[in-house]
Design a protein around this motif. Structure first.
Motif, PDB file in Angstrom:
ATOM      1  N   UNK A  35     -33.706  25.597  14.505  1.00 30.87           N
ATOM      2  CA  UNK A  35     -34.835  25.275  13.637  1.00 30.87           C
ATOM      3  C   UNK A  35     -34.299  24.536  12.409  1.00 30.87           C
ATOM      4  N   UNK A  36     -34.507  23.243  12.377  1.00 32.41           N
ATOM      5  CA  UNK A  36     -34.078  22.461  11.214  1.00 32.41           C
ATOM      6  C   UNK A  36     -35.131  22.508  10.121  1.00 32.41           C
ATOM      7  N   UNK A  37     -34.668  22.599   8.868  1.00 32.23           N
ATOM      8  CA  UNK A  37     -35.571  22.514   7.727  1.00 32.23           C
ATOM      9  C   UNK A  37     -34.876  21.740   6.615  1.00 32.23           C
ATOM     10  N   UNK A  38     -35.683  21.200   5.725  1.00 37.87           N
ATOM     11  CA  UNK A  38     -35.154  20.459   4.583  1.00 37.87           C
ATOM     12  C   UNK A  38     -35.121  21.336   3.334  1.00 37.87           C
ATOM     13  N   UNK A  39     -36.264  21.903   2.950  1.00 38.74           N
ATOM     14  CA  UNK A  39     -36.317  22.719   1.737  1.00 38.74           C
ATOM     15  C   UNK A  39     -37.033  24.061   1.932  1.00 38.74           C
ATOM     16  N   UNK A  40     -37.776  24.217   3.023  1.00 36.87           N
ATOM     17  CA  UNK A  40     -38.591  25.430   3.226  1.00 36.87           C
ATOM     18  C   UNK A  40     -37.787  26.510   3.947  1.00 36.87           C
ATOM     19  N   UNK A  41     -36.797  27.049   3.251  1.00 36.02           N
ATOM     20  CA  UNK A  41     -35.894  28.024   3.880  1.00 36.02           C
ATOM     21  C   UNK A  41     -36.628  29.284   4.312  1.00 36.02           C
ATOM     22  N   UNK A  42     -37.509  29.801   3.471  1.00 40.11           N
ATOM     23  CA  UNK A  42     -38.211  31.038   3.809  1.00 40.11           C
ATOM     24  C   UNK A  42     -39.137  30.840   5.005  1.00 40.11           C
ATOM     25  N   UNK A  43     -39.769  29.668   5.084  1.00 34.69           N
ATOM     26  CA  UNK A  43     -40.644  29.385   6.222  1.00 34.69           C
ATOM     27  C   UNK A  43     -39.827  29.250   7.508  1.00 34.69           C
ATOM     28  N   UNK A  44     -38.663  28.630   7.416  1.00 36.23           N
ATOM     29  CA  UNK A  44     -37.794  28.505   8.581  1.00 36.23           C
ATOM     30  C   UNK A  44     -37.338  29.877   9.068  1.00 36.23           C
ATOM     31  N   UNK A  45     -37.051  30.781   8.129  1.00 36.36           N
ATOM     32  CA  UNK A  45     -36.634  32.136   8.493  1.00 36.36           C
ATOM     33  C   UNK A  45     -37.750  32.855   9.252  1.00 36.36           C
ATOM     34  N   UNK A  46     -38.989  32.605   8.868  1.00 32.82           N
ATOM     35  CA  UNK A  46     -40.124  33.221   9.573  1.00 32.82           C
ATOM     36  C   UNK A  46     -40.225  32.698  11.009  1.00 32.82           C
ATOM     37  N   UNK A  47     -39.973  31.411  11.182  1.00 33.97           N
ATOM     38  CA  UNK A  47     -40.003  30.832  12.527  1.00 33.97           C
ATOM     39  C   UNK A  47     -38.895  31.434  13.385  1.00 33.97           C
ATOM     40  N   UNK A  48     -37.712  31.580  12.814  1.00 33.31           N
ATOM     41  CA  UNK A  48     -36.602  32.206  13.533  1.00 33.31           C
ATOM     42  C   UNK A  48     -36.973  33.627  13.956  1.00 33.31           C
ATOM     43  N   UNK A  49     -37.598  34.373  13.066  1.00 30.71           N
ATOM     44  CA  UNK A  49     -38.010  35.744  13.377  1.00 30.71           C
ATOM     45  C   UNK A  49     -39.012  35.768  14.530  1.00 30.71           C
ATOM     46  N   UNK A  56     -35.588  35.446  22.412  1.00 33.41           N
ATOM     47  CA  UNK A  56     -34.684  34.299  22.454  1.00 33.41           C
ATOM     48  C   UNK A  56     -33.849  34.232  21.178  1.00 33.41           C
ATOM     49  N   UNK A  57     -32.776  33.446  21.236  1.00 35.24           N
ATOM     50  CA  UNK A  57     -31.914  33.255  20.083  1.00 35.24           C
ATOM     51  C   UNK A  57     -32.393  32.056  19.264  1.00 35.24           C
ATOM     52  N   UNK A  58     -32.154  32.129  17.966  1.00 35.26           N
ATOM     53  CA  UNK A  58     -32.550  31.023  17.088  1.00 35.26           C
ATOM     54  C   UNK A  58     -31.677  31.010  15.850  1.00 35.26           C
ATOM     55  N   UNK A  59     -31.506  29.819  15.296  1.00 35.53           N
ATOM     56  CA  UNK A  59     -30.834  29.661  14.012  1.00 35.53           C
ATOM     57  C   UNK A  59     -31.649  28.691  13.165  1.00 35.53           C
ATOM     58  N   UNK A  60     -31.594  28.873  11.865  1.00 31.20           N
ATOM     59  CA  UNK A  60     -32.198  27.930  10.924  1.00 31.20           C
ATOM     60  C   UNK A  60     -31.072  27.120  10.297  1.00 31.20           C
ATOM     61  N   UNK A  61     -31.205  25.801  10.308  1.00 30.13           N
ATOM     62  CA  UNK A  61     -30.154  24.925   9.794  1.00 30.13           C
ATOM     63  C   UNK A  61     -30.764  23.951   8.785  1.00 30.13           C
ATOM     64  N   UNK A  62     -30.313  24.054   7.553  1.00 28.07           N
ATOM     65  CA  UNK A  62     -30.782  23.123   6.527  1.00 28.07           C
ATOM     66  C   UNK A  62     -30.082  21.784   6.725  1.00 28.07           C
ATOM     67  N   UNK A  63     -30.858  20.719   6.711  1.00 27.78           N
ATOM     68  CA  UNK A  63     -30.283  19.372   6.797  1.00 27.78           C
ATOM     69  C   UNK A  63     -31.342  18.363   6.416  1.00 27.78           C
ATOM     70  N   UNK A  64     -30.920  17.351   5.679  1.00 32.13           N
ATOM     71  CA  UNK A  64     -31.757  16.195   5.407  1.00 32.13           C
ATOM     72  C   UNK A  64     -31.465  15.188   6.508  1.00 32.13           C
ATOM     73  N   UNK A  65     -32.383  15.040   7.443  1.00 40.61           N
ATOM     74  CA  UNK A  65     -32.093  14.233   8.629  1.00 40.61           C
ATOM     75  C   UNK A  65     -32.051  12.737   8.337  1.00 40.61           C
ATOM     76  N   UNK A  66     -32.313  12.338   7.110  1.00 38.19           N
ATOM     77  CA  UNK A  66     -32.115  10.947   6.720  1.00 38.19           C
ATOM     78  C   UNK A  66     -30.655  10.672   6.384  1.00 38.19           C
TER      79      UNK A  66
END
Length: 250
Positions: A35-49, A56-66
């Protein structure tokens, strides 16, 4: 067997909206998800949960894809964590200037065009070697109906998405011999955080233009993405798939 059992999916811009809905649906279909996110870390954590609740397994990875280095780190982190990468869903929202052509500067226009295309270009160059090594993979880009049907003040967005559509078709042609498919999902208006500020009257008008008499939810777009990502769909490539409730039946 679930249609993505044993597969690994990387979804950019997956903390909210279409990306989040797609991540959860992919997990229901049996995939592990980055799960890639730019700034919404808490929202990404909810998706992982939510994904982990599906077993299933999941990870949240912060990255600016630009950013080239961020893209490299994002893909390497995914592969290092899961051991493979089967599906890329390039979904991250790239902001754009909303104004008429004659009021827009070249810098505003090119910022959207460059951001959209640099993101897709770098992501695909990063994932293809891994997909080729494992014998194949799937690339799905998220465009917009505005790529084919102009609307006032969307010239930067629509032009960039049109470039993305053509880019994806070229990928399909070049990567086919490597058993890598490349397809486009092109949503109409979707009810997300990005569109909720729009006037209710506009939403009602747009809904009435569709045979289904409603607007899309993020889950509607996620279903279309899954249809292209599933293991049983191996012969569709270069497809432009409109998901707009039948608004454009041509």
């Amino acid at each position: 067997m679930k249609p993505l059992q044993g597969r690994v999916v990387l979804i950019t811009g997956a903390s909210r909206g279409i990306g989040a809905a797609t991540a959860v649906l992919m997990a229901k279909a049996g995939a592990d998800v980055a799960v890639n996110f730019f700034s919404s870390e808490s929202e990404a954590a909810k998706v992982v949960a939510q994904i982990e609740q599906q077993g299933q397994k999941a990870i949240a990875v912060q990255a600016d894809v630009r950013n080239a280095e961020d893209v490299k780190r994002l893909v390497e982190t995914t592969v290092n964590q899961f051991g493979r990468l089967d599906v890329l869903v390039s979904n991250a929202n790239i902001n754009f200037a909303y104004k008429p052509f004659m009021e827009m500067s070249w810098d505003e226009f090119s910022e959207k065009l460059n951001g959209e295309m640099a993101t897709a270009f770098r992501l695909c160059q990063a994932v293809v070697p891994h997909m080729e090594k494992q014998g194949g993979g799937k690339i799905i880009t998220i465009a917009s109906g505005l790529a084919r049907t102009p609307s006032p003040n969307f010239i930067a967005h629509g032009s960039a998405k049109a470039a993305l559509v053509t880019f994806t078709k070229y990928l399909a042609q070049e990567l086919g011999p490597k058993n890598i498919t490349a397809n486009v999902v092109s949503p109409g208006l979707v009810l997300t955080d990005a569109t909720k500020h729009q006037p209710k009257e506009m939403h009602e008008m747009m809904a009435n233009l569709t045979p289904l008499h409603r607007l899309a939810q993020p889950e509607d777009i996620a279903g279309a993405v899954l249809s292209l990502a599933a293991d049983w769909n191996s012969f569709a490539t270069g497809v432009y798939l409109p998901v707009n409730g039948g608004m454009d039946l041509s």
